[in-house]
Design a protein around this motif. Sequence first.
Motif, PDB file in Angstrom:
ATOM      1  N   ILE A 457     -21.255 -24.822  58.296  1.00 30.91           N
ATOM      2  CA  ILE A 457     -21.222 -23.520  57.662  1.00 30.91           C
ATOM      3  C   ILE A 457     -20.453 -22.709  59.409  1.00 30.91           C
ATOM      4  N   SER A 458     -19.964 -24.325  60.399  1.00 30.40           N
ATOM      5  CA  SER A 458     -19.561 -24.216  61.937  1.00 30.40           C
ATOM      6  C   SER A 458     -18.067 -23.660  61.381  1.00 30.40           C
ATOM      7  N   GLU A 469     -24.840 -20.786  50.928  1.00 36.49           N
ATOM      8  CA  GLU A 469     -25.839 -21.454  49.145  1.00 36.49           C
ATOM      9  C   GLU A 469     -24.596 -22.794  49.394  1.00 36.49           C
ATOM     10  N   THR A 470     -23.724 -22.716  49.447  1.00 32.37           N
ATOM     11  CA  THR A 470     -22.755 -23.718  49.328  1.00 32.37           C
ATOM     12  C   THR A 470     -23.457 -24.686  50.158  1.00 32.37           C
ATOM     13  N   ALA A 471     -23.744 -25.353  51.844  1.00 34.24           N
ATOM     14  CA  ALA A 471     -23.698 -25.102  52.112  1.00 34.24           C
ATOM     15  C   ALA A 471     -25.318 -26.343  52.063  1.00 34.24           C
ATOM     16  N   SER A 477     -27.972 -32.297  46.903  1.00 37.08           N
ATOM     17  CA  SER A 477     -26.760 -33.474  46.220  1.00 37.08           C
ATOM     18  C   SER A 477     -27.202 -34.377  46.837  1.00 37.08           C
ATOM     19  N   LYS A 478     -27.606 -34.952  48.304  1.00 39.16           N
ATOM     20  CA  LYS A 478     -27.844 -35.815  48.581  1.00 39.16           C
ATOM     21  C   LYS A 478     -29.411 -36.054  48.886  1.00 39.16           C
ATOM     22  N   VAL A 489     -37.435 -25.641  52.750  1.00 36.75           N
ATOM     23  CA  VAL A 489     -38.255 -25.458  53.476  1.00 36.75           C
ATOM     24  C   VAL A 489     -36.575 -24.192  53.494  1.00 36.75           C
ATOM     25  N   LEU A 490     -35.650 -25.246  54.247  1.00 35.31           N
ATOM     26  CA  LEU A 490     -34.185 -24.439  54.960  1.00 35.31           C
ATOM     27  C   LEU A 490     -33.951 -23.105  53.928  1.00 35.31           C
ATOM     28  N   ASP A 491     -33.668 -24.110  52.334  1.00 29.54           N
ATOM     29  CA  ASP A 491     -33.604 -22.667  52.073  1.00 29.54           C
ATOM     30  C   ASP A 491     -34.027 -21.283  51.972  1.00 29.54           C
ATOM     31  N   ALA A 492     -35.212 -21.403  51.985  1.00 27.46           N
ATOM     32  CA  ALA A 492     -36.083 -20.201  51.969  1.00 27.46           C
ATOM     33  C   ALA A 492     -35.616 -19.261  53.355  1.00 27.46           C
TER      34      ALA A 492
END
Length: 494
Positions: A457-458, A469-471, A477-478, A489-492
């Motif tokens: 996102i940088s 969201e895409t990040a 995906s990996k 947890v990062l997504d949250a």
Amino acid sequence: MLLNKNITKKSFLFVLLCFFAAGLILAQSATADLTKRFLQKADDQYSEMKYEDAFKTINAALKLSERDEVPGNVYLLATQIYTKLLEKMTKTKDYTLFNDVVMNLQTYPKINDEPQIQKFIRMIQQQQADIKDAARDAKNREMLQDISAKQQAQQQEMVENITASTQESNKKMLETFSDKMNESTESIVSKMSEQNTSLIQGVTDTMTTTLDTMDKRSSKTVWIIAIGAGIIFLVVFLLVFLAMKASARASAIQAEQLDSTLKLIAGMQQTNNQLLLGGVTDFNGMGLKSAGSSRWGVDALPAPEMNDDEKAELKQLVIDCEKLGSEIDAVTKRKNNSKNVSELVYKLAMQLGLNQNSSMIYFAAAMVYDAGFLSVPEEILEAESLTDEQRVQLRDHINHYEEYLGFVPRKYWQIFKEAALYHHENTDGSGYLGITGPDIPQIARLIHVAESYNSLISRRNYKQIMDKETAIQELESKPNLYDIDVVKVLDAIV
């Protein structure tokens, strides 16, 4: 007759055409005159440094002309006004008319091609981006403060509840033990008192009987009796003295038993506190997880309270890490990378259940995990393409952390070592050192996810900028590279 009609019709059309031409000439003359007035007004406003008003006036002059037929003097004055207005925006940080300027520049590319205008456009865009970053950082700091305050409140409440419960339990135990000791002591004293009273009563009765018979016996017998009475009295005195000594010894034994019991209760209280607080009582170890540990949250209960020296030491450590992190960012041309990654690592650690002390050490280590880059030559860091030899030299930065982390206290050294050495390890073993899955230390897994997310996102990766969201989807995906539990947890939290 027909000829006259044709002549009349042609005359009418000729007169009509003349009127149309005259109107067109008048309109062009009026437009030129109005454009001239706008130019004069804009020039006056420009001279008076009223750049906002001059901007609006010159735009009116531009609109009076077709885009491809704008007079050169209009373009020249418009370029000067736009340049000064943009320069003023960079100083005042007032971007009210910025969007209007950008839209007009798209309409009039000739003005947009001016290098000074492009320079100020980039400066303002950078300033706006910095303002957004500052607002985001302020929001993150506020979130961290809220999390810290909630954690402290929860810890305080838990400690108060545990202390109150333990004190009440100990009070009841002491009261019960004291009652039993008092009953035992009273029983011993009562029995000894009864024995002494009985003995003295017996001596008294004997002496009374002896005195009653003195009148019937001779003086010699009286002396014998008196001597015998003295001996009896001495024996009684010795018996009383021995009884009192035995009583004192019994009291001393009871006091020792009471002291032992109090020590036992104190030990039970300490053990209870340790059990209730999760057994995390050694700040030097701090419950920090070393390599191979994949059990998140095993030390979720409050960490032990730090003393003043430990707090000062941790504060100085964070200050030193911030300073070194800024140096690393400057060398690697990654603005705020150390701060952004360390804040994400702290939030991830707290959400995954690590205690406050562990999360703070992770926060500090995440600011300097790339310290080895300080040993890499500048030409390699700035090169757009690398040779195989240069790639090897770049990857070797993980082995040079010790040269720059000498200020880290030894009790935290293992965490900083794991952060610097293993943050390029992938879960499938395809990383720099080939470590796989749960063998990768917790701190390294956290940094790997946080650094990759920040990179996606940088702005420094402007060719591949991703939204949040895409990040996250890219990381999810990996699973062969990242710990999916950490990614979730990062997504949250982002």
